[in-house]
Design a protein around this motif. Structure first.
Motif, PDB file in Angstrom:
ATOM      1  N   LYS A  38       0.846  -1.190   0.000  1.00  0.00           N
ATOM      2  CA  LYS A  38       0.000   0.000   0.000  1.00  0.00           C
ATOM      3  C   LYS A  38       0.889   1.250   0.000  1.00  0.00           C
ATOM      4  N   THR A  40       2.261   4.782   0.975  1.00  0.00           N
ATOM      5  CA  THR A  40       2.193   5.598   2.187  1.00  0.00           C
ATOM      6  C   THR A  40       2.766   6.976   1.884  1.00  0.00           C
ATOM      7  N   GLN A 129      -5.940   3.551  -4.788  1.00  0.00           N
ATOM      8  CA  GLN A 129      -4.998   2.499  -5.142  1.00  0.00           C
ATOM      9  C   GLN A 129      -5.685   1.138  -5.184  1.00  0.00           C
ATOM     10  N   ASN A 131      -6.074  -2.870  -4.758  1.00  0.00           N
ATOM     11  CA  ASN A 131      -5.535  -3.702  -3.683  1.00  0.00           C
ATOM     12  C   ASN A 131      -4.190  -4.289  -4.065  1.00  0.00           C
ATOM     13  N   PRO A 132      -3.226  -4.171  -3.136  1.00  0.00           N
ATOM     14  CA  PRO A 132      -1.916  -4.738  -3.439  1.00  0.00           C
ATOM     15  C   PRO A 132      -1.996  -6.247  -3.605  1.00  0.00           C
TER      16      PRO A 132
END
Lengths: 299, 442
Positions: A38, A40, A129, A131-132
């Motif tokens: 994610k 930051t 974003q 989802n990783p």
């Protein structure tokens, strides 16, 4: 007839790749690629530094439309044209590049490239974003090189080991190895590319007359030749006393014409300084006399 | 055109030599024209400041283009002050008196501007002071800035010293002097009252300056030539470059003085002071220095041409029969050989033909500098690979041309101002020489 058809297909195909070469198409399987973490604010900050160092010279400051005048234009990455693209598309473009946009595959680490994207996205309030997705475990070969000098053989021996299952290691056979020696302006390759044998070893002859430092040391690096980056490799570095001992004083150690200012030849310093002092001494004397003229008006 | 010396009075000389000191329409128009032209050129320079040296045609091969040719030309033209005032003056050639100030004015103007010309070739002009702060005493570049500064100061002093007496006369006796200039002249004339001690100081200072001027002037142009000659490049790698440059400088400078003499004589009605004799003699000076320059030209081309070392062969081929041949032959024939032939005849040393010949010499002198500076660089010893065409062949741009013209305008402005507000011909000296030095100052 059949041949003609083939030609036609070939023609269409070649034109097709031309066009795609001009419009910079991202392969379908790359479009959906997403980061494995994610984003930051910290990453955005890191990304900003990377951007300023690597991208700003062409793309300009974010949001200011002051990109370099290149063809095709690099564009401002905070604007719609870049922002409508998926993360995968941006990542692919940064990774692969396209003249004149450089290829950052070997310049920025994968995480760095994602951080730049995090920074680029920070200018898009609508961005959410995806989802990783955790990175799939690496399945390629993981090779580590080690290097030694064999005195009896007078050769450099590079041995490659690779990780096998469950933390075991074993010799890596069939790995292409290149040897470099450090010179003034970069590295020079020594010998050709060589492939490791069944023991994971490869040997390089080293020219005995290659200048080293005053104790004969040279800095040597062995690297795996892996242009497509299908492996994870660790190069081997060593300082070996196998070069010719060279103890030449630096060119700027002595006073000489060509040397730095503090090493100017004494006679030049004297000639220059004396000439300046003498001529300017006279000039000052004349200026002083001129000032005296004023006082002599009555008398 | 001889003068009846008996009739000459001090007042007559003063009137003759100073009647032009006033602000009139012609002067304002001319200055306006120069100012506007200068502003156009300065705009071009602002483009270069903003966008970098890339706006000029100079690239990685030819990094010294018109700007450097211009620089060499300006340094060259400034050398004439030394030839006229110092060399010929110290020998005691009395006929030179009316010409000395013209020569010094040209020297000051060109030397002052030469320093600016070199700045036009700098991508970061604000770093000019670094040459002094970090310059290496081994480098001809430091020597060059040192000697040019020195020569400029010497020339300025040499221009100023004879003016002290002149200004003392002017602020008292010239009614057309703009009133706001009166206190300035009064101040600059340093209370000069024709006191013998004052004259003694002035004369002694002038003598010292004249002697210093000779090595300083030789140095500025020799060092400028060394900027080229200390490299091993074809066309520059020469041991006679110093005298080659110095003699060439005298040619350009003599021509400049003749042109200036012609226009001052006409505009300021100085026919009685700048006579045909002066033109005739200056014509002889020009012929003499041209012959010396021709001699160095022969040395400069014949000797490498005889040996034909590889790089020299390429260079000479381009000059004699290649890309630069047309310019080369126009310059050598039209600017040197033909003028010499003409100058051998008395009638071509009359003012008008002499001025035209000098104009041709002057123009050729500029292009000669271009031919010295540029072609050499188009044939590097180690050519860069895969370079664009505009690296290989230097083509000046419009902006570059305007920036090259700017210094000429500046020189014209300086010469105009000096000649307009001071006597073109030394007033006090002329009076002394004519024996009418009975000036009483109160």
């Amino acid at each position: 007839m059949r041949f003609n058809k083939l030609l036609l297909i070939f023609f269409i195909f070649s034109v097709g790749t031309r066009v795609s070469a001009q419009t910079w198409v991202v392969p379908d399987d790359q479009k959906g690629v997403v980061a494995s973490f994610k984003f930051t604010p910290d990453m955005q900050k890191q990304g900003e530094q990377i951007y300023v160092k690597n991208c700003q010279s062409c793309h300009g400051q974010m949001g200011k439309d002051n990109w370099a005048k290149l063809t095709p234009p690099p564009g401002d990455l905070s604007k719609e044209k870049a922002q409508v693209q998926t993360d995968g598309e941006l990542f692919y473009r940064i990774t692969a590049g396209k003249v004149p946009m450089p290829e950052f595959r070997n310049i920025l680490a994968e995480d760095d490239r994602w951080w730049v994207i995090a920074y680029i996205r920070s200018f898009n309030p609508k961005y959410v974003q995806p989802n990783p997705v955790a990175k799939a475990a690496f399945t390629g070969r993981i090779v580590t090189l080690a290097m030694q000098y064999s005195d009896p053989m007078k050769k450099i021996v590079v041995s490659a080991t690779e990780q096998l299952k469950e933390g075991q290691t074993g010799p890596a056979a069939g790995v292409e190895v290149m040897l470099y020696v450090k010179r003034y302006f970069g590295s020079m390759q020594v010998g050709d590319i060589k492939t490791t044998n069944a023991k994971g070893e490869v040997m390089f002859e080293f020219p005995a007359d290659l200048p080293g430092n005053k104790d004969g040391f040279v800095e040597v690096t062995a690297r795996v030749n892996d242009p497509k980056s299908v492996m994870k490799t660790t190069p081997a570095n060593a300082a070996l006393a196998i070069g010719a001992k060279t103890d030449k004083p630096s060119l700027t150690d002595t006073r000489a014409w060509w040397s730095v200012r503090s090493q100017a030849p004494i006679w030049i310093l004297l000639t220059y300084t004396l000439s300046v002092i003498i001529v300017w001494g006279f000039i000052l004397y004349i200026v002083y006399s001129i000032m005296k003229i004023r006082k002599l008006s009555k008398g | 055109m001889t003068m009846d010396e008996n009739k000459l009075t001090f007042d007559k000389i003063t009137a003759d030599l100073t009647h032009h000191i006033r602000i009139n329409k012609g002067f304002l128009l001319w200055m306006g024209f120069l100012t506007v032209s200068l502003l156009v050129c300065l705009y071009a320079y602002s483009l270069q400041l903003r966008n970098g040296l890339g706006v000029a045609g100079i690239r990685d091969y030819v990094t010294w283009g018109m700007y450097l040719a211009n620089f060499v030309f300006f340094v060259a033209a400034s050398l004439i002050g030394m030839l006229i005032s110092a060399v010929l003056g110290l020998i005691g050639m009395k006929w030179l008196t009316p010409i000395t100030r013209i020569a010094e004015t040209i020297a000051v103007a060109f030397a002052a501007v030469a320093g600016l010309v070199i700045v036009s070739d700098m991508g970061r002009p604000e770093r000019l002071a670094y040459v002094f702060l970090y310059g290496r005493p081994q480098s001809p570049i430091l020597w060059d800035v040192t000697v040019i500064t020195t020569y400029f100061v010497l020339s300025l002093l040499l221009l100023f010293l004879p003016l002290i007496a002149d200004m003392a006369i002017i602020h008292r006796k010239v009614p057309t002097l703009p009133s706001w200039l009166k206190p300035v002249y009064k101040f600059l004339s340093l209370n000069f009252t024709n006191h013998p001690e004052q004259n003694k100081i002035i004369n002694r200072s002038i003598r010292i300056l004249l002697i210093l001027l000779i090595p300083a002037a030789l140095s500025i142009h020799t060092v400028t030539s060394w900027l080229f000659a200390v490299t091993s490049r074809a066309g520059w790698d020469s041991t006679v470059f110093g005298p080659y440059f110095v003699s060439g400088a005298f040619v350009a400078g003599s021509a400049a003085v003749i042109i200036a003499m012609f226009f001052f004589r006409k505009n300021y009605k100085l026919e009685n002071y700048l006579t045909d004799m002066h033109f005739n003699n200056m014509g002889k000076v020009l012929a003499t220095v041209s012959l010396v320059y021709l001699y160095f030209n022969i040395n400069e081309f014949l000797v490498p041409g005889y040996k034909l070392k590889h790089a020299d062969a390429i260079h000479l081929q381009e000059l004699f029969a290649g890309k630069d041949a047309i310019l080369f032959w126009i310059v050598q024939l039209g600017g040197l050989i033909i003028p010499i032939l003409f100058l051998l005849f008395r009638r071509f040393r009359n003012p008008m033909p002499l001025m035209l010949i000098s104009a041709a010499v002057m123009i050729a002198a500029w292009f000669k500098r271009y031919l010295i500076v540029v072609p050499t660089q188009e044939h590097p010893f180690l050519p860069i690979q895969h370079v664009p065409q505009n690296f290989v062949h230097y083509t000046p741009t419009l902006i570059e041309t305007l920036i090259t013209i700017a210094p000429f305008i500046l020189v014209l402005i300086i010469i105009t101002l000096i000649s307009k507000f001071f006597p073109v011909i030394p007033l006090h000296e002329t009076a002394v020489e004519k024996g009418v030095d009975h000036v009483k100052f109160d």
